[in-house]
Design a protein around this motif. Structure first.
Motif, PDB file in Angstrom:
ATOM      1  N   GLN A   7      -0.327  -6.525  -2.957  1.00 43.80           N
ATOM      2  CA  GLN A   7       0.192  -5.290  -1.722  1.00 43.80           C
ATOM      3  C   GLN A   7       0.871  -4.244  -2.316  1.00 43.80           C
ATOM      4  N   LEU A   8       1.380  -4.373  -3.262  1.00 41.34           N
ATOM      5  CA  LEU A   8       2.352  -2.876  -4.114  1.00 41.34           C
ATOM      6  C   LEU A   8       1.292  -2.450  -4.522  1.00 41.34           C
ATOM      7  N   GLU A   9      -0.249  -2.374  -4.913  1.00 42.40           N
ATOM      8  CA  GLU A   9      -0.955  -2.250  -4.754  1.00 42.40           C
ATOM      9  C   GLU A   9      -1.076  -0.255  -4.546  1.00 42.40           C
ATOM     10  N   ASP A  10      -0.976  -0.358  -3.376  1.00 39.20           N
ATOM     11  CA  ASP A  10      -0.966   1.002  -2.780  1.00 39.20           C
ATOM     12  C   ASP A  10       0.209   1.450  -2.488  1.00 39.20           C
ATOM     13  N   GLU A  11       1.266   1.041  -3.087  1.00 44.48           N
ATOM     14  CA  GLU A  11       2.893   1.839  -2.636  1.00 44.48           C
ATOM     15  C   GLU A  11       3.301   1.938  -3.673  1.00 44.48           C
ATOM     16  N   LEU A  12       2.726   1.707  -5.092  1.00 42.32           N
ATOM     17  CA  LEU A  12       3.513   2.100  -6.514  1.00 42.32           C
ATOM     18  C   LEU A  12       2.272   4.065  -7.229  1.00 42.32           C
ATOM     19  N   GLU A  13       3.130   4.767  -7.886  1.00 40.23           N
ATOM     20  CA  GLU A  13       2.569   5.997  -7.780  1.00 40.23           C
ATOM     21  C   GLU A  13       1.716   5.755  -8.883  1.00 40.23           C
ATOM     22  N   PRO A  14       0.465   5.512  -8.923  1.00 42.14           N
ATOM     23  CA  PRO A  14      -0.404   4.804 -10.207  1.00 42.14           C
ATOM     24  C   PRO A  14      -0.644   5.620 -11.903  1.00 42.14           C
TER      25      PRO A  14
END
Length: 251
Positions: A189-196
């Motif tokens: 769920q964090l994949e699209d939430e954290l600055e890549p």
């Protein structure tokens, strides 16, 4: 069904690929830029369905349609609400706002399956899109977490987190103060939430903050071991299949 994913953030592309697999939809081809996509469409049979991120690293994905006459249905994936209406000026099936919800994805795929199997050329007014993007809104990533500590809620700023890891079915953030806090989200769920550009998922178990890396050491089986400024509770190893992407991310 022949499906491809066009998404510049590779973790997001892999997550979408896994979500589609759970719906028994295979998306074996993943493209990550406008340039790469144009070359692929010029040299390959066009798919039945494209999952298309609107903003890619080297430009807007709409530029692909200017260069190539594409005969595929399109489902747009975007973090920008203002782009969504533009999608309906194309022959798109649907649009999905990031982070993509599993139920929304299933509805979009079902909508495609219910349509007549005829392919149509995609048409758009590119000038309208350019006007839309005069003042684009910056992508918003998570800036802090709220965690429960006893009877209190504590705010943890994202820059204070060295790594995020899963353990015993829980997800924890380790801070530069040496504390571990339980989060209410999974690593997926964090994949699209954290600055890549700041966080990278090195394995099924760990996300690491580039600013917290103290040392990187060669490890067995072509893997890498990461040392942090403070976290030293367990060995943190970059999975072999992610070493190449990890090295690219470091640069």
């Amino acid at each position: 069904m022949n499906v491809i994913i066009i998404e510049d953030e590779k973790p997001s592309a892999r997550r979408l690929q896994r979500m589609l697999k759970s719906l028994e939809v295979k998306a074996e081809t993943m493209l990550h830029s406008v340039e790469e996509s144009i070359e692929w469409f010029q040299n390959n049979e066009h798919p039945d369905l494209i999952f298309l991120d609107i903003q890619l690293s080297d430009g807007l994905s709409f530029e692909i349609f200017e260069a190539v006459d594409i005969n595929s249905a399109v489902i747009f994936t975007t973090a920008y609400d203002e782009y969504a209406l533009q999608a309906f000026k194309l022959n798109s099936i649907d649009y999905l706002l990031k982070p993509i919800d599993e139920d929304d994805l299933k509805i979009a795929v079902d909508k495609f399956n219910d349509r007549a199997p005829q392919k149509q050329s995609v048409t758009l007014d590119f000038n309208d899109i350019k006007k839309l993007l005069v003042n684009p809104i910056e992508r918003e990533y998570k800036k802090r977490f709220s965690v429960k500590v006893g009877q209190h809620l504590k705010l943890i700023n994202i820059e204070d987190i060295e790594c995020i890891y899963s353990e015993n079915k829980g997800t924890y953030a380790h801070t530069n103060e040496g504390r571990n806090y339980l989060l209410d989200m999974t690593l997926d769920q964090l994949e699209d939430e954290l600055e890549p550009h700041v966080f990278f998922r090195i394995s099924r178990k760990y996300y690491v903050n580039i600013n917290a890396i103290k040392d990187i050491i060669s490890y067995t089986n072509s893997r890498l071991q990461i040392k942090f400024n403070h976290y030293n509770e367990q060995e943190v190893i970059v999975a072999r299949e992610r070493v190449k992407d990890f090295k690219n991310w470091l640069e």
